[in-house]
Design an enzyme around this catalytic site. Structure first.
Site, short mmCIF file in Angstrom:
data_model
loop_
_atom_site.label_atom_id
_atom_site.label_comp_id
_atom_site.label_asym_id
_atom_site.label_seq_id
_atom_site.Cartn_x
_atom_site.Cartn_y
_atom_site.Cartn_z
N SER A 1 5.21 2.17 -5.79
CA SER A 1 3.96 1.30 -5.87
C SER A 1 3.69 0.74 -4.55
O SER A 1 2.58 0.11 -4.64
CB SER A 1 3.95 0.42 -7.12
OG SER A 1 4.32 1.19 -8.44
N CYS A 2 4.47 0.50 -3.93
CA CYS A 2 4.38 -0.30 -2.69
C CYS A 2 3.51 0.74 -1.79
O CYS A 2 3.23 1.86 -2.05
CB CYS A 2 5.54 -0.61 -1.81
SG CYS A 2 6.69 -1.94 -2.17
N LEU A 3 2.79 -0.02 -0.72
CA LEU A 3 1.88 0.74 0.19
C LEU A 3 2.26 0.56 1.47
O LEU A 3 2.77 -0.40 1.85
CB LEU A 3 0.53 -0.03 -0.40
CG LEU A 3 -0.65 0.82 0.34
CD1 LEU A 3 -1.15 2.10 -0.20
CD2 LEU A 3 -1.97 -0.05 0.30
N GLY B 1 1.43 3.55 -3.11
CA GLY B 1 0.70 3.03 -4.42
C GLY B 1 0.58 3.81 -5.54
O GLY B 1 -0.28 3.98 -6.21
#
Lengths: 422, 173
Positions: free
Chosen positions: B37-39, B103
């Site tokens: 979910s990190c970008l 994401g």
């Protein structure tokens, strides 16, 4: 002695800062790139620390005694071969003028020259750590002259240190790993603080009511039950004999958690749990282990790419029952109930499975207590890593509610249901 | 993971860990591993070849106390910090372009609400829009992990999924 997250956070910063300075100096001295690996604060029993050392590899250490703002011992431990490689690089760096006694390539013994070079390296690393801590604490720490130690067990390294924890004592251990890039040189760093010195420091750094240190001890025992429950459940459901290999209570920054996960495609089952405490629970298997589990749990031949519907459902079911066992272990000791969600299956990069969880927790906290557990099987592929990451404020409350005397009596039982693999 | 003493032109890609950001003016490859979910936010100036990569974890740094100390942790503050450092190294603000990847929403947990990945994507787009930085390409959302490699000199952002080694798993933005 009481601790709180702020105090532990400062300790963590000390460890990171120290590792950075040590790595920087090592780079400067050896002319090679170095990398700081995972830095952790571990709560470990003396017995486990000793077991860590008994992997039959020969080790070399350099230790110093600390006085001042921190009292205790700081020890840098290399695998023997790593130490030789460092010394070799160092002496080569010193140029052709340096006097090298014979061939340093594959020596059997440390001679005066190599021992002194290794001691020098160890001392520079120790000093780097200590300077980092002193910076963070804005205080003075005095360092004794370094002492060279070698051996295959913990005995020569810690045996004569009064500060080293007894078998059942829970010690706060600073652990860092530094590696050189491209060559296989790595070492571990340990700090054994004196209890009184630690207590004084905690008192100074604590900003909230905090947790009694003894309760943490109880919590660790509770996590032990959780881990055993996972191993038992796995054995019952798969028929594969499993046991708990590693069980550790770590305090780390959230960002460090995904870094710790293997850089390969993993199979996992994730849960959120709700109660006191709430948080997230992940079981991660390497692909081979996951296949082995499916073979053990699904009676018929599965001829599908990946894990298919049946494989996925078997792994989810196993995860579900392991989660119940693990969390029941906690709930029984805490005299509360902890509910968990339905399992979410994942077959992807390991780090990618962990980062959503740390993002969610990251809204309200920077650090987390991580209950690291590794369950393995004898002779067969079954490696399961368990990460239990509770919400920090819930955990603090849960710990404070904990009646340490109760722990010994609490029994954990998981209910085994029919496994639905249809 | 932080590397000390990186030599120029070293073949090893520079790792950009969670909450970190790195700006480079050479042919270095900047790599962020295992984004869920990190970008990953990549900014670059195609004229000067100066660019940077941020591996952000949360959307809103303006609302957080520690965003001064850790600008790379949040989408909004990371974009501003990247831009500032690039301009300091000689990039031309008006020429800067952006690419983003990551994401994902891997899990449907109740506590996750609308999805932690989606929130990061929205925050990054909003900040880029505010600063007038055009978003040239994106590979975002879904339910899978990504590893990205960014070369500021060419502006190439290579995105690998876990089926990585065959051609289907690799996209160049």
């Amino acid at each position: 002695m009481k601790l709180d997250v702020n105090a532990l956070g400062t300790f963590y910063r000390m460890a990171r800062e120290g590792a950075g300075i040590a790595a920087g100096r090592l780079t400067h001295m050896m002319g090679v790139e170095t990398q700081v690996g995972v830095t952790k604060l571990n709560f470990m029993r003396g017995r486990e620390i000793r077991r860590d050392f008994e992997d039959s590899t020969e080790k070399v250490g350099v230790r110093v005694k600390l006085t001042g703002a921190i009292e205790g011992y700081s020890v840098v431990v290399f695998e023997r071969e790593s130490a030789f490689r460092v010394v070799e690089t160092l002496l080569a760096e010193a140029g052709p003028d340096a006097e090298i006694d014979g061939d340093v390539g594959e020596p059997d013994e440390f001679d005066e020259m190599t021992e002194s070079a290794a001691t020098e390296v160890g001392h520079i690393i120790n000093s780097g750590f200590i300077d980092g801590w002193a910076d963070v604490l804005e205080a003075v720490i005095d360092v004794s002259t370094p002492e060279f130690v070698e051996g295959v067990s913990a005995e020569p390294f810690f045996g004569d240190i009064d500060e080293a924890p007894g078998d059942d004592d829970l010690a706060l251990l600073f652990q860092s790993r530094i590696e050189t890039v491209g060559t296989e040189v790595g070492f571990n760093h340990y700090l054994f603080p004196k209890r009184e010195s630690m207590s004084k420091l905690l008192e100074r750094l604590r900003t909230s009511e905090g947790i009694e240190y003894d309760k943490l001890d109880g919590f660790d025992r509770m996590a032990e039950r959780g881990a055993e429950e996972v191993a038992e459940t796995a054995t019952t459901l798969t028929g594969i004999d499993t046991s708990v290999e590693i069980r550790r209570l770590n305090f780390v920054s959230l960002e460090a958690i995904p870094e710790q996960v293997a850089e390969e495609k993993l199979v996992g089952v994730a849960f959120e749990f709700d109660g006191m405490p709430s948080g997230y629970l992940l079981f991660l298997f390497d692909e081979e282990s996951a296949h082995e589990i499916v073979d053990a749990m699904v009676p018929m031949e599965v001829d599908e790419d990946g894990f298919g519907e049946m494989g996925t459902s078997a792994i989810k079911e196993l995860g579900n029952i392991m989660a119940s066992g693990f969390l029941d272990g906690w709930a029984n000791v805490l005299d509360t109930t902890i509910d968990h969600s339905t399992p979410e299956f994942i077959h992807d990069m390991g780090a990618a499975a962990v980062d959503p969880v740390i993002i969610q927790l990251g809204e309200n906290q920077d650090f987390a207590f991580v209950f690291d557990t590794v369950v393995v099987a004898d002779g067969r592929e079954f490696d399961c890593e368990v990460y239990a990451i509770p919400d920090e404020s819930d955990l603090e409350r849960a710990l404070n509610n904990l009646d340490v005397d109760r722990i010994e009596d609490a029994k954990t039982t998981a209910e085994f249901q029919e496994v639905d693999t249809t | 993971m932080k590397t000390y003493g990186t030599e120029p032109g070293a073949p090893t890609p520079v790792q950009v860990g969670i909450s970190e950001l790195v700006v480079s003016d050479g042919d270095d490859t900047l790599k962020s591993y295992g984004l869920g979910s990190c970008l990953a936010i990549a900014l670059y100036d195609p004229q000067s070849g100066i660019g940077g990569l941020a591996h952000v974890m949360l959307p809103d740094g303006d609302a957080a106390d520690n965003s001064d100390r850790k600008p790379g942790k949040y989408a909004d503050t990371a974009i501003r910090a990247l831009l500032r450092r690039m301009v300091e190294q000689g990039a031309n603000y008006t020429a800067v372009e952006a690419k983003i990847a990551g994401g994902s929403d891997m899990f449907e947990f109740e506590s996750f609400g609308d999805g932690v990945g989606q929130r990061n994507i929205a925050a990054a787009k909003e900040e880029l829009e505010k600063l007038g930085v055009p978003l040239e390409a994106e590979d975002v959302g879904g339910e899978h992990g990504r590893t990205v490699e960014f070369t500021p000199g060419t502006g190439s952002l290579v995105v690998k999924t876990s089926d990585g080694d065959d051609e289907n798993g690799v996209t160049e933005l």
